[in-house]
Design a protein around this motif. Structure first.
Motif, PDB file in Angstrom:
ATOM      1  N   PRO A   1       8.091  14.316   1.101  1.00 42.46           N
ATOM      2  CA  PRO A   1       8.033  15.683   0.646  1.00 42.46           C
ATOM      3  C   PRO A   1       7.307  15.928  -0.677  1.00 42.46           C
ATOM      4  CG  PRO A   1      10.300  14.845   0.619  1.00 42.46           C
ATOM      5  CD  PRO A   1       9.450  13.784   1.202  1.00 42.46           C
ATOM      6  N   SER A   2       7.350  14.987  -1.619  1.00 37.67           N
ATOM      7  CA  SER A   2       6.765  15.344  -2.908  1.00 37.67           C
ATOM      8  C   SER A   2       5.982  14.177  -3.476  1.00 37.67           C
ATOM      9  CB  SER A   2       7.876  15.693  -3.892  1.00 37.67           C
ATOM     10  OG  SER A   2       8.530  14.505  -4.249  1.00 37.67           O
ATOM     11  N   ARG A   3       5.272  14.436  -4.574  1.00 40.03           N
ATOM     12  CA  ARG A   3       4.589  13.343  -5.264  1.00 40.03           C
ATOM     13  C   ARG A   3       5.629  12.324  -5.688  1.00 40.03           C
ATOM     14  NH1 ARG A   3       0.906  10.857  -4.862  1.00 40.03           N
ATOM     15  NH2 ARG A   3       0.667  10.225  -7.015  1.00 40.03           N
ATOM     16  N   PRO A   4       5.291  11.070  -5.608  1.00 36.15           N
ATOM     17  CA  PRO A   4       6.289  10.036  -5.783  1.00 36.15           C
ATOM     18  C   PRO A   4       6.784   9.813  -7.213  1.00 36.15           C
ATOM     19  CG  PRO A   4       4.115   9.099  -5.479  1.00 36.15           C
ATOM     20  CD  PRO A   4       3.988  10.561  -5.251  1.00 36.15           C
ATOM     21  N   GLU A   5       5.975  10.092  -8.214  1.00 33.39           N
ATOM     22  CA  GLU A   5       6.332   9.617  -9.553  1.00 33.39           C
ATOM     23  C   GLU A   5       7.795   9.884  -9.917  1.00 33.39           C
ATOM     24  OE1 GLU A   5       1.920  10.364  -9.903  1.00 33.39           O
ATOM     25  OE2 GLU A   5       3.628  11.197  -8.900  1.00 33.39           O
ATOM     26  N   THR A   6       8.261  11.092  -9.589  1.00 36.81           N
ATOM     27  CA  THR A   6       9.614  11.445  -9.992  1.00 36.81           C
ATOM     28  C   THR A   6      10.658  10.575  -9.315  1.00 36.81           C
ATOM     29  OG1 THR A   6       9.457  13.115  -8.316  1.00 36.81           O
ATOM     30  CG2 THR A   6       9.198  13.856 -10.591  1.00 36.81           C
ATOM     31  N   ASP A   7      10.345  10.118  -8.096  1.00 35.82           N
ATOM     32  CA  ASP A   7      11.323   9.296  -7.385  1.00 35.82           C
ATOM     33  C   ASP A   7      11.340   7.858  -7.858  1.00 35.82           C
ATOM     34  OD1 ASP A   7      10.368  10.989  -4.499  1.00 35.82           O
ATOM     35  OD2 ASP A   7      12.350  11.069  -5.378  1.00 35.82           O
ATOM     36  N   THR A   8      10.165   7.380  -8.237  1.00 33.74           N
ATOM     37  CA  THR A   8      10.059   5.940  -8.382  1.00 33.74           C
ATOM     38  C   THR A   8      10.373   5.433  -9.775  1.00 33.74           C
ATOM     39  OG1 THR A   8       7.765   6.251  -8.847  1.00 33.74           O
ATOM     40  CG2 THR A   8       8.342   5.594  -6.621  1.00 33.74           C
ATOM     41  N   GLN A   9      10.144   6.246 -10.764  1.00 36.31           N
ATOM     42  CA  GLN A   9      10.429   5.765 -12.100  1.00 36.31           C
ATOM     43  C   GLN A   9      11.917   5.465 -12.174  1.00 36.31           C
ATOM     44  OE1 GLN A   9       7.874   5.131 -13.931  1.00 36.31           O
ATOM     45  NE2 GLN A   9       6.692   6.018 -12.260  1.00 36.31           N
ATOM     46  N   HIS A  10      12.249   4.528 -13.028  1.00 30.35           N
ATOM     47  CA  HIS A  10      13.652   4.193 -13.140  1.00 30.35           C
ATOM     48  C   HIS A  10      14.401   5.403 -13.682  1.00 30.35           C
ATOM     49  CE1 HIS A  10      17.183   1.852 -13.620  1.00 30.35           C
ATOM     50  NE2 HIS A  10      17.272   2.249 -14.869  1.00 30.35           N
ATOM     51  N   ILE A  11      15.402   5.833 -12.949  1.00 27.61           N
ATOM     52  CA  ILE A  11      16.180   6.984 -13.405  1.00 27.61           C
ATOM     53  C   ILE A  11      17.448   6.445 -14.054  1.00 27.61           C
ATOM     54  CG2 ILE A  11      17.414   9.057 -12.650  1.00 27.61           C
ATOM     55  CD1 ILE A  11      15.444   8.939 -10.177  1.00 27.61           C
ATOM     56  N   PRO A  12      17.601   6.651 -15.358  1.00 34.52           N
ATOM     57  CA  PRO A  12      18.769   6.067 -16.012  1.00 34.52           C
ATOM     58  C   PRO A  12      20.063   6.652 -15.441  1.00 34.52           C
ATOM     59  CG  PRO A  12      17.362   7.258 -17.577  1.00 34.52           C
ATOM     60  CD  PRO A  12      16.792   7.476 -16.227  1.00 34.52           C
ATOM     61  N   LEU A  13      21.033   5.801 -15.254  1.00 32.62           N
ATOM     62  CA  LEU A  13      22.312   6.291 -14.756  1.00 32.62           C
ATOM     63  C   LEU A  13      23.018   7.024 -15.886  1.00 32.62           C
ATOM     64  CD1 LEU A  13      23.319   3.077 -12.804  1.00 32.62           C
ATOM     65  CD2 LEU A  13      22.671   5.276 -11.821  1.00 32.62           C
ATOM     66  N   PRO A  14      23.802   8.030 -15.552  1.00 34.14           N
ATOM     67  CA  PRO A  14      24.478   8.780 -16.594  1.00 34.14           C
ATOM     68  C   PRO A  14      25.453   7.892 -17.376  1.00 34.14           C
ATOM     69  CG  PRO A  14      24.998   9.664 -14.400  1.00 34.14           C
ATOM     70  CD  PRO A  14      24.114   8.504 -14.206  1.00 34.14           C
TER      71      PRO A  14
ATOM     72  N   ARG B   1       0.841  -1.217   0.000  1.00 35.28           N
ATOM     73  CA  ARG B   1       0.000   0.000   0.000  1.00 35.28           C
ATOM     74  C   ARG B   1       0.863   1.248   0.000  1.00 35.28           C
ATOM     75  NH1 ARG B   1      -5.118  -1.510   4.019  1.00 35.28           N
ATOM     76  NH2 ARG B   1      -5.492  -3.551   3.088  1.00 35.28           N
ATOM     77  N   ILE B   2       1.945   1.225   0.766  1.00 34.87           N
ATOM     78  CA  ILE B   2       2.838   2.390   0.807  1.00 34.87           C
ATOM     79  C   ILE B   2       3.480   2.590  -0.568  1.00 34.87           C
ATOM     80  CG2 ILE B   2       4.994   3.296   1.776  1.00 34.87           C
ATOM     81  CD1 ILE B   2       4.270   1.918   4.428  1.00 34.87           C
ATOM     82  N   ALA B   3       3.918   1.488  -1.167  1.00 34.35           N
ATOM     83  CA  ALA B   3       4.569   1.584  -2.479  1.00 34.35           C
ATOM     84  C   ALA B   3       3.599   2.209  -3.479  1.00 34.35           C
ATOM     85  CB  ALA B   3       5.015   0.200  -2.946  1.00 34.35           C
ATOM     86  N   GLN B   4       2.339   1.778  -3.413  1.00 38.71           N
ATOM     87  CA  GLN B   4       1.342   2.294  -4.349  1.00 38.71           C
ATOM     88  C   GLN B   4       0.997   3.753  -4.097  1.00 38.71           C
ATOM     89  OE1 GLN B   4      -2.241   0.007  -4.522  1.00 38.71           O
ATOM     90  NE2 GLN B   4      -1.406  -1.267  -6.172  1.00 38.71           N
ATOM     91  N   SER B   5       0.826   4.095  -2.822  1.00 40.68           N
ATOM     92  CA  SER B   5       0.368   5.449  -2.505  1.00 40.68           C
ATOM     93  C   SER B   5       1.485   6.474  -2.545  1.00 40.68           C
ATOM     94  CB  SER B   5      -0.249   5.494  -1.104  1.00 40.68           C
ATOM     95  OG  SER B   5      -1.303   4.587  -1.011  1.00 40.68           O
ATOM     96  N   PHE B   6       2.698   6.062  -2.196  1.00 40.17           N
ATOM     97  CA  PHE B   6       3.772   7.044  -2.055  1.00 40.17           C
ATOM     98  C   PHE B   6       4.933   6.792  -3.004  1.00 40.17           C
ATOM     99  CE2 PHE B   6       1.467   7.010   1.932  1.00 40.17           C
ATOM    100  CZ  PHE B   6       1.220   8.371   2.104  1.00 40.17           C
TER     101      PHE B   6
END
Ligand code: G5P
Ligand code: MG
Length: 228
Positions: free
Chosen positions: A215-228, A24-29
């Motif tokens: 602190p913020s909406r989760p989408e930006t944190d959770t999507q896979h962030i490609p490594l440089p 539930r936490i993973a889904q909501s946050f």
């Protein structure tokens, strides 16, 4: 700009609802849900050296030794330096907590305090889909078709260590080893304890606590962030 990373741990005895609440936490946050038990099962399925070793303990209803757990999990967490995560089931001993402490700072620890009788009832009614780790409960969260996983249709199984004899010793042992970990996080001021017999009644409190912390909406944190 990436929001501040958030690192949380959820602790509680077998059957306390860590997995259910983590989902539930993973889904909501949008925190990434990491589970020590799922990770061990993946290693067992893949026949890794650690997996073969871990299996001998899990089958007997025993905890896997600290050095095996830390060797498996710390490298995994080190890969996650750019993600927010919620760790379910680790640490559960003081040695594990100290090892984790040397690799990262936790923002929050959720501790589930569930009566023994409730745990016993839940675990004896618990079925899992081995390949995905999806968990069902014949009363609380039944599959759509009896004995079958909702998504794959594959058969569900019961863990050997959910059988009554293994359960009593697991629950007793958990209590002893977790106490100093709980005290440690309490002294750091990051422990939040939730007591009750029903996940659905505990969840709103956890939900509102996290709403004030993340602190913020989760989408930006959770999507896979490609490594440089
Ligand atoms: P696991 O897989 O982490 P456990 O034993 O820590 O196993 P488990 O069994 O996964 O914990 P949980 O995640 O706390 O329990 O709870 P859950 O799965 O969400 O809920 C339990 C059941 O109750 C489910 O069927 C659920 O649907 C139902 N339920 C939830 N809420 C309610 C409710 O309100 N009402 C009702 N009626 N039902 C509800 O680890 C497996 C093994 O790996 C080793 C150990 O050997 C462990 O036994 N291991 C470690 N060893 C050493 N150190 C570590 N850090 C280790 N981590 C794992
Ligand atoms: Mg679990």
């Amino acid at each position: 700009m990436m929001a501040k990373l958030f690192r949380a741990v959820i602790m509680g005895p077998p059957g306390s609802g860590k997995g259910t609440i983590s989902e539930r936490i993973a889904q909501s946050f949008g925190l990434k849900h990491l589970s020590s038990g799922d990770f061990l099962r993946e290693n067992i399925a893949a026949n890794t050296e650690a997996g073969v070793l871990a299996k001998t303990y899990i089958e007997r209803g025993l905890m896997v030794p600290d050095h095996v757990m830390t060797r498996l999990l710390l490298p995994r967490l080190e890969e996650m330096t750019r993600h927010s995560w919620l760790m379910d089931g680790f640490p559960c001993t003081l040695a594990q907590a100290k090892a984790l402490n040397s690799t990262c700072d936790l923002d929050l620890v959720i501790s589930l305090n569930i009566p023994y009788e409730t745990l016993k009832d839940r675990l004896s009614d618990r079925w899992i889909h081995l390949a995905s780790g999806r968990v069902y409960n014949m009363g609380f969260n039944p599959p759509r078709v009896q004995g079958r996983d909702d998504l794959s249709g594959e058969p569900l199984i019961q863990h050997d260590n959910d059988q009554p004899e293994a359960l009593v010793s697991r629950l007793r042992h958990y209590k002893d080893v977790a106490k100093p970990v709980i005290d440690l996080y309490k002294s750091k001021g990051i422990l939040h304890t939730f007591s009750g017999t029903e996940t659905d009644r505990i969840w709103p409190y956890i939900n509102s606590l996290l709403s004030t912390k993340i602190p913020s909406r989760p989408e930006t944190d959770t999507q896979h962030i490609p490594l440089p």
